[in-house]
Design a protein around this motif. Structure first.
Motif, PDB file in Angstrom:
ATOM      1  N   THR A 326      27.143  23.856 149.770  1.00 22.51           N
ATOM      2  CA  THR A 326      27.629  24.967 148.955  1.00 22.51           C
ATOM      3  C   THR A 326      27.157  24.808 147.517  1.00 22.51           C
ATOM      4  O   THR A 326      26.754  25.773 146.864  1.00 22.51           O
ATOM      5  CB  THR A 326      29.160  25.007 148.988  1.00 22.51           C
ATOM      6  N   THR A 327      27.194  23.571 147.044  1.00 22.30           N
ATOM      7  CA  THR A 327      26.702  23.311 145.703  1.00 22.30           C
ATOM      8  C   THR A 327      25.254  23.734 145.575  1.00 22.30           C
ATOM      9  O   THR A 327      24.866  24.400 144.615  1.00 22.30           O
ATOM     10  CB  THR A 327      26.812  21.807 145.408  1.00 22.30           C
ATOM     11  N   TYR A 328      24.466  23.371 146.569  1.00 27.65           N
ATOM     12  CA  TYR A 328      23.052  23.735 146.502  1.00 27.65           C
ATOM     13  C   TYR A 328      22.850  25.235 146.588  1.00 27.65           C
ATOM     14  O   TYR A 328      21.961  25.790 145.945  1.00 27.65           O
ATOM     15  CB  TYR A 328      22.271  23.017 147.616  1.00 27.65           C
ATOM     16  N   ILE A 329      23.671  25.896 147.387  1.00 26.88           N
ATOM     17  CA  ILE A 329      23.530  27.353 147.469  1.00 26.88           C
ATOM     18  C   ILE A 329      23.793  27.967 146.096  1.00 26.88           C
ATOM     19  O   ILE A 329      23.057  28.849 145.646  1.00 26.88           O
ATOM     20  CB  ILE A 329      24.506  27.925 148.518  1.00 26.88           C
ATOM     21  N   LEU A 330      24.805  27.445 145.425  1.00 28.00           N
ATOM     22  CA  LEU A 330      25.112  27.980 144.098  1.00 28.00           C
ATOM     23  C   LEU A 330      23.973  27.738 143.127  1.00 28.00           C
ATOM     24  O   LEU A 330      23.607  28.607 142.335  1.00 28.00           O
ATOM     25  CB  LEU A 330      26.382  27.339 143.553  1.00 28.00           C
ATOM     26  N   LEU A 331      23.417  26.540 143.197  1.00 24.51           N
ATOM     27  CA  LEU A 331      22.310  26.231 142.294  1.00 24.51           C
ATOM     28  C   LEU A 331      21.126  27.135 142.577  1.00 24.51           C
ATOM     29  O   LEU A 331      20.500  27.677 141.653  1.00 24.51           O
ATOM     30  CB  LEU A 331      21.891  24.768 142.461  1.00 24.51           C
ATOM     31  N   ALA A 332      20.840  27.297 143.871  1.00 23.84           N
ATOM     32  CA  ALA A 332      19.729  28.167 144.233  1.00 23.84           C
ATOM     33  C   ALA A 332      19.991  29.580 143.741  1.00 23.84           C
ATOM     34  O   ALA A 332      19.088  30.259 143.241  1.00 23.84           O
ATOM     35  CB  ALA A 332      19.545  28.155 145.747  1.00 23.84           C
ATOM     36  N   ALA A 333      21.234  30.005 143.835  1.00 26.67           N
ATOM     37  CA  ALA A 333      21.569  31.345 143.381  1.00 26.67           C
ATOM     38  C   ALA A 333      21.361  31.467 141.880  1.00 26.67           C
ATOM     39  O   ALA A 333      20.850  32.467 141.387  1.00 26.67           O
ATOM     40  CB  ALA A 333      23.016  31.666 143.734  1.00 26.67           C
ATOM     41  N   TYR A 334      21.735  30.419 141.171  1.00 27.97           N
ATOM     42  CA  TYR A 334      21.560  30.450 139.724  1.00 27.97           C
ATOM     43  C   TYR A 334      20.086  30.582 139.375  1.00 27.97           C
ATOM     44  O   TYR A 334      19.685  31.408 138.545  1.00 27.97           O
ATOM     45  CB  TYR A 334      22.142  29.187 139.099  1.00 27.97           C
ATOM     46  N   LEU A 335      19.273  29.762 140.046  1.00 31.14           N
ATOM     47  CA  LEU A 335      17.842  29.811 139.765  1.00 31.14           C
ATOM     48  C   LEU A 335      17.249  31.153 140.174  1.00 31.14           C
ATOM     49  O   LEU A 335      16.391  31.709 139.481  1.00 31.14           O
ATOM     50  CB  LEU A 335      17.132  28.680 140.500  1.00 31.14           C
ATOM     51  N   ALA A 336      17.736  31.684 141.290  1.00 29.49           N
ATOM     52  CA  ALA A 336      17.215  32.975 141.728  1.00 29.49           C
ATOM     53  C   ALA A 336      17.576  34.074 140.740  1.00 29.49           C
ATOM     54  O   ALA A 336      16.816  35.018 140.539  1.00 29.49           O
ATOM     55  CB  ALA A 336      17.757  33.311 143.114  1.00 29.49           C
ATOM     56  N   SER A 337      18.732  33.925 140.110  1.00 28.42           N
ATOM     57  CA  SER A 337      19.136  34.931 139.142  1.00 28.42           C
ATOM     58  C   SER A 337      18.355  34.816 137.839  1.00 28.42           C
ATOM     59  O   SER A 337      18.090  35.805 137.185  1.00 28.42           O
ATOM     60  CB  SER A 337      20.619  34.803 138.843  1.00 28.42           C
ATOM     61  N   TYR A 338      18.034  33.607 137.443  1.00 28.19           N
ATOM     62  CA  TYR A 338      17.475  33.423 136.106  1.00 28.19           C
ATOM     63  C   TYR A 338      15.972  33.208 136.073  1.00 28.19           C
ATOM     64  O   TYR A 338      15.375  33.264 135.016  1.00 28.19           O
ATOM     65  CB  TYR A 338      18.210  32.288 135.387  1.00 28.19           C
ATOM     66  N   ASN A 339      15.364  32.902 137.223  1.00 31.40           N
ATOM     67  CA  ASN A 339      13.905  32.805 137.225  1.00 31.40           C
ATOM     68  C   ASN A 339      13.332  34.118 137.735  1.00 31.40           C
ATOM     69  O   ASN A 339      13.852  34.668 138.705  1.00 31.40           O
ATOM     70  CB  ASN A 339      13.456  31.694 138.169  1.00 31.40           C
ATOM     71  N   PRO A 340      12.252  34.594 137.114  1.00 26.63           N
ATOM     72  CA  PRO A 340      11.601  35.763 137.694  1.00 26.63           C
ATOM     73  C   PRO A 340      10.959  35.367 139.020  1.00 26.63           C
ATOM     74  O   PRO A 340      10.464  34.244 139.153  1.00 26.63           O
ATOM     75  CB  PRO A 340      10.535  36.140 136.670  1.00 26.63           C
ATOM     76  N   ARG A 395      15.636  35.267 149.338  1.00 24.85           N
ATOM     77  CA  ARG A 395      15.091  34.495 148.225  1.00 24.85           C
ATOM     78  C   ARG A 395      16.030  33.333 147.921  1.00 24.85           C
ATOM     79  O   ARG A 395      15.599  32.202 147.694  1.00 24.85           O
ATOM     80  CB  ARG A 395      14.935  35.399 147.003  1.00 24.85           C
ATOM     81  N   LEU A 396      17.310  33.618 147.947  1.00 27.59           N
ATOM     82  CA  LEU A 396      18.300  32.566 147.739  1.00 27.59           C
ATOM     83  C   LEU A 396      18.121  31.459 148.764  1.00 27.59           C
ATOM     84  O   LEU A 396      18.059  30.277 148.427  1.00 27.59           O
ATOM     85  CB  LEU A 396      19.703  33.169 147.856  1.00 27.59           C
ATOM     86  N   LEU A 397      17.982  31.853 150.031  1.00 22.89           N
ATOM     87  CA  LEU A 397      17.863  30.836 151.075  1.00 22.89           C
ATOM     88  C   LEU A 397      16.565  30.051 150.936  1.00 22.89           C
ATOM     89  O   LEU A 397      16.534  28.843 151.175  1.00 22.89           O
ATOM     90  CB  LEU A 397      17.947  31.498 152.448  1.00 22.89           C
ATOM     91  N   ALA A 398      15.509  30.745 150.536  1.00 30.13           N
ATOM     92  CA  ALA A 398      14.231  30.057 150.387  1.00 30.13           C
ATOM     93  C   ALA A 398      14.309  29.021 149.271  1.00 30.13           C
ATOM     94  O   ALA A 398      13.870  27.876 149.430  1.00 30.13           O
ATOM     95  CB  ALA A 398      13.132  31.061 150.103  1.00 30.13           C
ATOM     96  N   ILE A 399      14.891  29.386 148.157  1.00 31.57           N
ATOM     97  CA  ILE A 399      15.017  28.433 147.057  1.00 31.57           C
ATOM     98  C   ILE A 399      15.936  27.293 147.469  1.00 31.57           C
ATOM     99  O   ILE A 399      15.681  26.119 147.173  1.00 31.57           O
ATOM    100  CB  ILE A 399      15.524  29.138 145.791  1.00 31.57           C
ATOM    101  N   PHE A 400      16.977  27.646 148.188  1.00 33.17           N
ATOM    102  CA  PHE A 400      17.916  26.637 148.679  1.00 33.17           C
ATOM    103  C   PHE A 400      17.187  25.584 149.501  1.00 33.17           C
ATOM    104  O   PHE A 400      17.354  24.385 149.321  1.00 33.17           O
ATOM    105  CB  PHE A 400      18.983  27.352 149.519  1.00 33.17           C
ATOM    106  N   ARG A 401      16.325  26.043 150.396  1.00 27.92           N
ATOM    107  CA  ARG A 401      15.605  25.089 151.230  1.00 27.92           C
ATOM    108  C   ARG A 401      14.573  24.308 150.429  1.00 27.92           C
ATOM    109  O   ARG A 401      14.285  23.153 150.741  1.00 27.92           O
ATOM    110  CB  ARG A 401      14.945  25.803 152.401  1.00 27.92           C
TER     111      ARG A 401
END
Ligand SMILES: Nc1ncnc2c1ncn2[C@@H]1O[C@H](COP(=O)(O)OP(=O)(O)O)[C@@H](O)[C@H]1O
Ligand SMILES: [Mg+2]
Lengths: 474, 666
Positions: A326-340, A395-401
């Motif tokens: 869950t922590t990683y999902i949140l981090l991935a979400a953060y990056l997905a939100s803030y990185n183009p 995109r979230l899942l891809a960054i997560f992985r």
């Protein structure tokens, strides 16, 4: 009660409001006609509600006061007006009005009819709508219509209280009178508040030990110290925060206990004001003293009494113990939100040598790329200060992985976690069509937390989020 | 065709027999199902009770605090209040356990204080009006339950006069006048999921009613109290005042549950190490949810008794007459039976083996014996893990290893002689007397039938030794009894260890510790067996991965993607195995959707539909002009199915294109 007595009593109860009380007493008496509608306006905690309540209570004029804050809808307000007027009239005249004709008040015309019927042939009735500007719906036309109610029902006189004066454009009526309750000045505030000093000693010192510290003397000491203390609080804090009566009182009450603590413990005498204020000066510099918090007792008290200045509240950034993925999902979400999304390839593509592409130096390239396109020289605002942009689930899942080293099976638990995070409002569905439908394909999400939280989250799993953030922060 | 909206599809009936026929033999796989069900119910009831006790014990401390808070705020409501008493209950991210928590909390609040308790969830409160309606319904209905005959009572303004609207808090006031509840406790179970504006409005409204209605607010918080405060606007904060309460973190509760159920010495059926691993890891990695853990456990128990006939032997006091021959046959097929029998053969007990194979009676005797001894062995094992964990805790050894992980390792037979045990034993060897006192005290609590060491005599001897000294005694193995001597010989530094001479007392103490150590060592060696070597371990321990993972960790996306990308895996037909031995190649015999999906996988984000169609036609079509409409129909249906599955959506960027929204393997 005679008008003069009322005025005297009100002036005793509410200091610094002589003029307003006089006005009220002049406008609303039993025998003289009253204005059809009056708008009382003034900022919060200027005593509008309390003085009106006391005045009408004492004057025994037939009246009813409705707190508009308690009305959910316009219909609710109308129903309340009729019901409350019925109750008030029953009360004042000690009779039982037949209520059957007043069963329903669906709209304004029904209100006119009902009130007309009700007040027909009666003497003056005063209807106070307190805080009309707090009406939750339909405020505009309703206020205008209510304002003219008095024109149709001559025995009704209406008082509307608001924060700001009602403008002629909302009122559509020129006959309204106005009464201003100005904000209290420094001197006013100090006079009002020093009228009710709190105690220095919560448990009165026993008379045997201190025979000369009589209750009278105690009251005198309390008042003296409280007065001085109030001045100090006003001068040091009110420059930055609200100066209204309530917030000043809250603030002073919050600081009072820690302030007199040395006196209670016997370190200083009750009149050692100058030494006391030097000793307790940190109280007047702390952020806690002026912040409104739900939890006052434990955390901030500790800071207030020990006087630890500017404690970096660790609790604020320590995230709750979330499960690992869950922590990683949140981090991935953060990056997905803030990185183009076009930078994803650079940051998250796994190379053959399995080395991930982290940011090496503060990348000037990413600045200039955006700069050229928008025509400005440099992006001034760091990305993490902007609003998060929406991303798709994949995109979230891809960054997560990409963030994880090993592989994670495609279990349904991942989706459960996203749903959980959504109901915790850490992730939110971005608006647009179908954003309420969880099954809508191509739905988009946004993160709903800030950089500090993300960084702390990352550190809990040994990941520096800043290294993956475009134009990152350190 | 246009006027018809739907069609009934009747598949053509084929004369052939179904390819798979049911087995018609008289073997009954569900033999003695009812007995097994009964046994399951008995055994699970015990576990369930332990679970309930643990759950209630786990948050009783927090609940008591909250109840105290509520009664304190109720007693102070005589004076005018400036703010609504508010409890921020940080219940942690395991959202699913919030419901049961607030339910239990509600029970103790209504039991211990004179208050009403109402739980509101974000789902039932989309706006202020609905929130109030729900609140009123929940608050007032309680009374109507109590005095049913009073339902017709006229409301405030007589029956025919103006009625209160159904979202008017006047209802509650009326109710309050009758019941005089000390407080009205409103719990917002998932306060983060509430609309922020709604919360602000609600707080504002409750505050203005506070002089008439004694509201107390409980906010259930999943993240942290600070971030919750940050979200609320300043004015609402001014209207609230209260305390924060931390609910026990769910990983601690899971640990307690594990100790009480799986690692319990009295458990009659145990869960094997693999399953434990899975359940614990899932808690750590994916969900933190006590309810889920209990469900997993229950499901394992159910699966065990449902799927395995020999599990009937776990029934208490089972008699030979109750059993069908099938059960014995099943036992004879167990791997552990074979192993056991082979061992017997090696020992030359062929006669016994013959009997076991021929006579059900003698097998029955052996089974009952072994079930008992096996359970004893497993209880010993469990207890020794408790002892080990207890010792480590008493000595404050780091890293702190949880009982659950110790137990899992013990159950997989890894613990005997493992570094963890060796390290623990080593530190016992070196233990100074002050710590030994603590250790013995801690171990006293662990004493039970399964723990055979004579602690009392050690304790007595230690007491007599300690009587005449103040300084803690040390053993010969304690490093502090060693001194290092440095000598420089030929420009080399020589370090040599020297044992400091031990005092008489230290010697005696050393003897004591050595004996204690040896006894403990023997105890661990004897009890830390590998349970899987036990005869009948399949009955005593359930450790099958298969239905558990499918049920608790399904992979829906993976399944869909696999079915589309390699339909052969599911269809198992000969025609779809691929072209020329290449299983990845597309062939016309595959389902149309699978073909389109595989082409979809190879394309970019934007897909030109007409290109896709030509590619599809090249594979699925037969090149005959007249058949093209048929192929087209297949194609369109395939595309519609992909759209339905959420894989594509029409693109607004380019005409005639669709955009890809799902990637494989995510
Ligand atoms: N002149 C005054 N003297 C004493 N108390 C006052 C005075 N003015 C306001 N207060 C107190 O301040 C609080 C807020 O007053 P209120 O009448 O609600 O203000 P408003 O309606 O203007 O927002 C009340 O508790 C009231 O007793
Ligand atoms: Mg007011």
């Amino acid at each position: 009660m005679m008008p003069d007595e009322i005025i005297a009593q009100l002036n005793a109860e509410f200091q610094c409001r002589e003029q307003q009380v006089h006005h009220l007493a002049a406008l609303y008496t039993t025998h003289f006609p009253s204005p059809l509608s009056l708008n009382i306006h003034g900022l919060t905690a200027t005593g509008k509600s309390s003085i009106l309540r006391s005045y009408f209570h004492l004057s025994r004029l037939p009246h009813t006061i409705i707190n508009v804050r308690e009305c959910i809808t316009a219909r609710h307000l109308l129903e309340r007006i009729v019901a409350a007027s019925l109750d008030a009239l029953d009360d004042f005249n000690d009779e039982k009005i037949d209520r059957r004709p007043y069963a329903r008040t669906e709209n304004l015309s029904a209100l006119c009819v009902n009130m007309g019927k009700l007040l027909d042939g009666r003497e003056k009735f005063i209807l106070v709508l307190d805080a009309v500007d707090k009406l939750r719906e339909g405020a505009g036309t309703l206020i205008a219509a209510l304002g003219r109610l008095g024109e149709m029902i001559p025995t009704l006189s209406l008082i509307l209280t608001t924060t700001l004066p009602l403008t002629p454009s909302t009122l559509h009526c020129a006959s309204t009178s106005f009464l201003h309750f100005p904000s209290y000045t420094r001197a006013d505030l100090l006079t009002i508040l020093s009228a009710s000093p709190p105690k220095i000693f919560t448990a009165t010192p026993s008379l045997e030990l201190f025979p000369d510290y009589t209750p009278d003397l105690a009251a005198e000491e309390d008042a003296w110290l409280w007065g001085r203390f109030l001045q100090a609080v006003y001068d040091s804090l009110s420059k930055h925060t609200g100066r209204d009566l309530l917030s000043l009182r809250n603030c002073a009450m919050r600081l009072w206990r820690p302030f007199v603590e040395p006196v209670v413990s016997g370190q200083f005498g009750t009149r050692d004001f100058s030494r006391l204020i030097v000793n307790r000066r940190h109280l007047f510099q702390l952020e806690e003293s002026v912040l409104d918090r739900i939890i006052n007792s434990t955390t901030s008290d500790a800071a207030l009494t020990t006087g630890v200045l500017a404690t970096p509240k660790p609790s604020k950034t320590t995230p709750h113990n979330l499960p690992y993925y869950t922590t990683y999902i949140l981090l991935a979400a953060y990056l997905a939100s803030y990185n183009p999304s076009r930078t994803d390839v650079t940051y998250f593509m796994k190379h053959t040598d399995k080395r991930k592409n982290k940011r090496r130096a503060p990348s000037a390239a990413s600045f200039s790329v955006t700069g050229k396109r928008t025509g400005t020289k440099h992006r001034k605002i760091s990305r993490h200060l902007l609003t998060p942009s929406p991303f798709t689930l994949d995109r979230l899942l891809a960054i997560f992985r990409a963030l994880l080293d090993g592989t994670v099976p495609q279990v349904a638990d991942l989706y459960t976690q996203i749903a959980t995070l959504t109901s915790m409002r850490l992730l939110v569905r971005a608006g647009g069509a179908g954003s309420n439908d969880a099954l809508e394909r191509g739905g988009r999400w946004r993160v709903n937390f800030g950089w500090e939280y993300a960084r702390a989250l990352g550190r809990s799993v040994n990941l520096e989020v800043g290294e993956y953030l475009v134009g990152g922060v350190d | 065709m246009e006027h018809q909206r739907c069609y009934i599809y009747e598949p053509p009936e084929t004369e052939e027999r179904a390819p798979k026929r049911q087995r018609t033999g008289k073997f009954n796989p569900q033999a003695q199902l009812s007995e097994r069900l009964q046994t399951y119910r008995d055994i699970w009831a015990q576990q369930e009770e332990r679970i309930q006790d643990t759950l209630e014990g786990a948050d009783s401390a927090t609940q008591d605090k909250i109840v105290n808070f509520i009664s304190a705020s109720a007693s102070s409501s005589g004076e005018t209040q400036f703010a609504i008493p508010t409890a921020l209950i940080v219940a942690g991210p395991s959202i699913a356990s919030h419901g049961p928590f607030f339910e239990r909390l509600g029970r103790s609040i209504t039991d211990d204080t004179n208050s009403v308790y109402v739980v509101l969830t974000s789902g039932e409160c989309p706006n202020l009006k609905t929130l109030l309606k729900n609140l009123i319904k929940k608050v007032t209905s309680r009374v109507e339950d109590e005095d049913e005959d009073d339902v017709d009572r006229p409301s405030v303004s007589s029956r025919y006069g103006p009625k209160l609207l159904n979202y008017d808090l006047g209802h509650v006031q009326e109710w309050q006048k009758k019941t005089c509840a000390a407080s009205i406790v409103v719990a917002l179970q998932d306060s983060e999921a509430f609309d922020l504006g709604l919360l602000v409005d609600m707080v504002d409204l409750f505050h203005s009613w506070l002089d008439r209605l004694p509201f107390v607010l409980l906010f259930g918080i999943a993240t942290s109290a600070e971030s919750f405060e940050e979200r609320l606007a300043g004015n609402s904060l001014r209207y609230l005042e209260g305390e924060k309460f931390d609910v026990t973190q769910s990983d601690e509760i899971i640990e307690k549950l594990f100790t009480a159920t799986v690692a319990n010495t009295d458990a009659r059926l145990r869960i094997g190490p693999n399953l434990c691993h899975r359940m614990l890891d899932r808690q750590k990695d994916h969900v933190q949810n006590t309810q889920d853990f209990c469900d997993g456990l229950k499901y394992a128990y159910m699966s065990h008794f449902y799927a395995s006939v020999p599990s009937v032997f776990l029934k208490d006091g089972i008699a030979f007459e109750d059993l069908a021959a099938d059960a014995f046959e099943a036992v004879r097929n167990l791997p552990s039976f074979r192993r056991w029998v082979e061992e017997k053969l090696e020992d030359g007990q062929a006669q016994d083996v013959r009997q076991l194979l021929d006579s059900n009676e003698s097998l029955f005797d052996q089974i009952t014996q072994h079930i008992k001894s096996g359970q004893q062995a497993l209880s010993n094992l469990s207890h020794s893990t408790h002892v080990l964990a207890g010792i480590r805790e008493a000595l404050r050894m780091s890293p702190s290893v949880r009982l659950s992980s110790i137990w899992t390792r013990a159950a997989s037979g890894e613990l005997n002689g493992s570094p963890l045990v060796r390290e623990t034993m080593l530190s016992i060897k070196k233990i100074p007397s002050d710590k030994l006192v603590q250790l013995l005290a801690a171990m006293n609590e662990l004493e039970s039938d399964y723990f055979s060491i004579d602690l009392v005599s050690s304790q007595q001897r230690l007491d007599s030794l300690l009587k005449d000294t103040d300084a803690p005694l040390r053993t010969q193995h304690d490093v502090r009894n060693d001194s290092l001597r440095t000598t420089v010989v030929a420009q080399k530094v020589l370090l040599s260890k020297h044992k400091a001479a031990l005092s008489e007392q230290d010697k005696a103490y050393s003897d004591l510790v050595t004996r204690f150590h040896d006894e403990l060592d023997a105890y661990f060696t004897s009890s830390l067996i590998d349970p899987r070597t036990l005869f009948l371990s399949e009955i005593l321990m359930y450790d099958l991965k298969s239905p558990h993972t499918e049920v608790f960790q399904p992979k829906p996306r993976f399944a869909v993607e696999r079915a589309l990308a390699s339909p052969h895996d599911y269809l198992g037909c000969d025609c779809c195995t691929g072209v020329d031995g290449n299983p990845a190649a597309l062939s016309a015999t595959q389902p149309a959707t699978a073909i389109v999906y595989q082409m979809y996988l190879e394309s970019g984000t934007l897909i030109n539909v007409s290109d896709l169609w030509s590619a599809f036609n090249a594979i699925a079509g037969d090149g005959v002009e007249e058949n093209e409409p048929k192929t087209m129909a297949l194609f369109q249906r395939a595309l519609a199915e992909l759209k339905y599955l959420g894989l594509v959506k029409p693109s607004r960027k380019k005409p005639d294109h669709i955009s890809k929204i799902m990637w494989k393997g995510l």
